[in-house]
Design a protein around this motif. Sequence first.
Motif, mmCIF file in Angstrom:
data_model
loop_
_atom_site.group_PDB
_atom_site.id
_atom_site.type_symbol
_atom_site.label_atom_id
_atom_site.label_comp_id
_atom_site.label_asym_id
_atom_site.label_seq_id
_atom_site.Cartn_x
_atom_site.Cartn_y
_atom_site.Cartn_z
ATOM 1 N N SER A 90 6.368 11.466 2.131
ATOM 2 C CA SER A 90 4.922 11.681 2.104
ATOM 3 C C SER A 90 4.234 10.715 1.144
ATOM 4 N N GLU A 91 2.927 10.530 1.364
ATOM 5 C CA GLU A 91 2.156 9.684 0.455
ATOM 6 C C GLU A 91 2.086 10.300 -0.940
ATOM 7 N N SER A 118 4.994 4.831 2.396
ATOM 8 C CA SER A 118 5.261 6.149 2.987
ATOM 9 C C SER A 118 5.918 6.009 4.353
ATOM 10 N N GLU A 119 5.396 5.095 5.166
ATOM 11 C CA GLU A 119 5.959 4.884 6.494
ATOM 12 C C GLU A 119 7.345 4.255 6.424
ATOM 13 N N SER A 158 0.818 -1.211 0.000
ATOM 14 C CA SER A 158 0.000 0.000 0.000
ATOM 15 C C SER A 158 0.850 1.259 0.000
ATOM 16 N N THR A 206 0.383 3.777 1.954
ATOM 17 C CA THR A 206 0.652 4.098 3.358
ATOM 18 C C THR A 206 1.853 3.338 3.888
ATOM 19 N N GLN A 207 1.930 2.042 3.567
ATOM 20 C CA GLN A 207 3.070 1.242 4.009
ATOM 21 C C GLN A 207 4.383 1.783 3.443
ATOM 22 N N ARG A 212 3.005 8.328 -4.320
ATOM 23 C CA ARG A 212 2.101 8.242 -5.472
ATOM 24 C C ARG A 212 2.812 8.681 -6.747
ATOM 25 N N GLY A 217 -5.010 2.840 -3.907
ATOM 26 C CA GLY A 217 -4.095 3.150 -2.815
ATOM 27 C C GLY A 217 -2.986 2.151 -2.596
ATOM 28 N N SER A 218 -2.730 1.325 -3.590
ATOM 29 C CA SER A 218 -1.653 0.343 -3.472
ATOM 30 C C SER A 218 -1.053 0.083 -4.840
#
Length: 264
Positions: free
Chosen positions: A41-42, A35-36, A30, A32-33, A46, A63-64
């Motif tokens: 940043s997301e 980005s972390e 994903s 989010t994964q 992207r 989102g993935s």
Amino acid sequence: MNKSGEEPLLSLPERHSRILALLQQNGSISVTQLSELFKVSEVTIRKDLSYLEQQKKLYRTHGSAILISPYISDRHVNEKEKKNVAEKRAIGAAAAALVSQDDSIIIASGTTMAFLAREIKPVGRLTVITAAVPVTQILSQHADVDVIQLGGITRSSSVSVVGPFAESMLRNFNCSKLFVGVDGIDTEFGLTTTNMLEASLNGAMINAAQKVVVLADSSKFGRRGFSKICDLEAVDRIITDSGVQPLYLERLRERGIEVTVVDV
């Protein structure tokens, strides 16, 4: 990773390379994964995924990211039967071992179903209901097999029948097992095929069988056809090959599905 377990800051090419390596390992990941993991940043992630998608190195979805497009177009059976032959043959042999003495089974359409039909060695009297003309041609050569060929509209691309007449015939039967092929297995969306009439017929087959056995080589995982057949909750067993990523197998077993993996 550094001593804290976090990914160090990477250059753009290094980050792209690492994203692709993670996809090879996990099949999907994903935004989010990522980005972390990379401490960016997301929005930045992207942009990374958009660039890699333009390079045809991955496919973005909800989102993935995944390695290949999950969406499948319909192809002729002559094209399909030339792909993953060793895998389909091994899967067909494993499925044939599930056929019991004096059994009554349903065999859906698809190239793997033909491999299954060739591997069946009936013990006692076997009754087979099928939509696939090639399956009928193969099994009707056995004196100990009664084949009920469903009627209806013949799909030239799959050389099998679909439609309401075939579905109505199934309401009169109850079989021990359904062997069904699919165009896609998505752990969230379920089983799919490229044709909505075929999906509807597969649903009627599920209702006429006590157990549902899915035959699918590893290329079908993480993909979606146009029409949904059913949720994974309707599936009892999946037979596949060792090319499936372990993450998919884990998710399926968590859903209570028995998974048989054949070596090729």
